[in-house]
Design a protein around this motif. Sequence first.
Motif, PDB file in Angstrom:
ATOM      1  N   UNK A 171       0.891  -1.143   0.056  1.00  0.00           N
ATOM      2  CA  UNK A 171       0.130   0.035   0.000  1.00  0.00           C
ATOM      3  C   UNK A 171       1.104   1.311   0.053  1.00  0.00           C
ATOM      4  N   UNK A 172       0.616   2.064  -0.829  1.00  0.00           N
ATOM      5  CA  UNK A 172       1.311   3.479  -1.013  1.00  0.00           C
ATOM      6  C   UNK A 172       0.242   4.315  -0.538  1.00  0.00           C
ATOM      7  N   UNK A 173       0.649   5.383   0.514  1.00  0.00           N
ATOM      8  CA  UNK A 173      -0.314   6.674   0.503  1.00  0.00           C
ATOM      9  C   UNK A 173       0.651   7.836   0.103  1.00  0.00           C
ATOM     10  N   UNK A 174      -0.163   8.766  -0.634  1.00  0.00           N
ATOM     11  CA  UNK A 174       0.237  10.041  -0.968  1.00  0.00           C
ATOM     12  C   UNK A 174       0.278  11.050   0.025  1.00  0.00           C
ATOM     13  N   UNK A 175       0.637  12.155   0.085  1.00  0.00           N
ATOM     14  CA  UNK A 175       0.584  13.240   0.824  1.00  0.00           C
ATOM     15  C   UNK A 175      -0.641  13.895   0.968  1.00  0.00           C
ATOM     16  N   UNK A 176      -1.145  13.877   2.422  1.00  0.00           N
ATOM     17  CA  UNK A 176      -2.382  14.793   2.637  1.00  0.00           C
ATOM     18  C   UNK A 176      -2.469  16.055   2.083  1.00  0.00           C
ATOM     19  N   UNK A 177      -3.568  16.442   1.469  1.00  0.00           N
ATOM     20  CA  UNK A 177      -3.889  17.972   1.198  1.00  0.00           C
ATOM     21  C   UNK A 177      -5.116  18.420   1.434  1.00  0.00           C
ATOM     22  N   UNK A 178      -5.246  19.678   1.447  1.00  0.00           N
ATOM     23  CA  UNK A 178      -6.383  20.439   1.972  1.00  0.00           C
ATOM     24  C   UNK A 178      -7.410  20.521   0.718  1.00  0.00           C
ATOM     25  N   UNK A 179      -8.727  20.281   1.290  1.00  0.00           N
ATOM     26  CA  UNK A 179      -9.613  20.334   0.034  1.00  0.00           C
ATOM     27  C   UNK A 179     -10.944  21.548   0.525  1.00  0.00           C
ATOM     28  N   UNK A 180     -10.031  22.414   1.341  1.00  0.00           N
ATOM     29  CA  UNK A 180     -10.750  23.556   1.820  1.00  0.00           C
ATOM     30  C   UNK A 180     -11.647  23.366   3.269  1.00  0.00           C
TER      31      UNK A 180
END
Length: 224
Positions: free
Chosen positions: A215-224
């Motif tokens: 499993x690969x997780x990307x970096x968390x990012x804001x969606x507002x």
Amino acid sequence: MKKNITRRVVAAAGLTGAVAMGLTSLAAGGATAGPLPGGTVTRTLVDGTPVTVTLYDEYVNVQRAVTNVPTSREVWLSGKIKVTVGGKAEGGSVNAGYLVGCQVNFGASGGAGAEAGSNQFGQEWKWTDTGRPSASGGFTLGPGQATYFPIIETTSGTDTAYENYHVNSYSFKGKKGGVVYSQEKFGLDGCAGYASAKAKVKVTVSTDAVKGVITLYGKPFSIG
């Protein structure tokens, strides 16, 4: 057996060329757009089979919904996933999408980090079945709730029960496989607070001796 691709996702053994995303940064109305760092992870299965999973050219475009309701957002996502296997492995399957949460901290962002997290009050967040995307690619989340938005979605067989008819993985043969997705859209409603998301790519590889899941997780990012 019936099997139809229902999303704009291209899967191929070799990935070449670029995805035409047509996205630009927008400053007005709280909209944001820009590249994400993606990520890569390499694991060796117990029989010595190496597996490498890479997420790259990841891009997000977040805007207010056309209704201009503060609790709603619209998100477009693009990216490429490449999988390389070695040893005696001959193919595998890719399951990819995004974890989406309302007032949720997704915690670890790289490698095979855990999905556990908390909301803004430090309380454990909960998954919600109401987050299952509708035909229009939208869902509703309240505070402390999270769900999963698949970017691969096929339909297979004659049993139309959701869990039996909808398949969220792509299978490939050989030493290389991958998925390209361009401007995959979902709408988030009902979140009055901070919302965030991160990519989740799960690859399953089987040999005569072992079945492994990476499993690969990307970096968390804001969606507002």
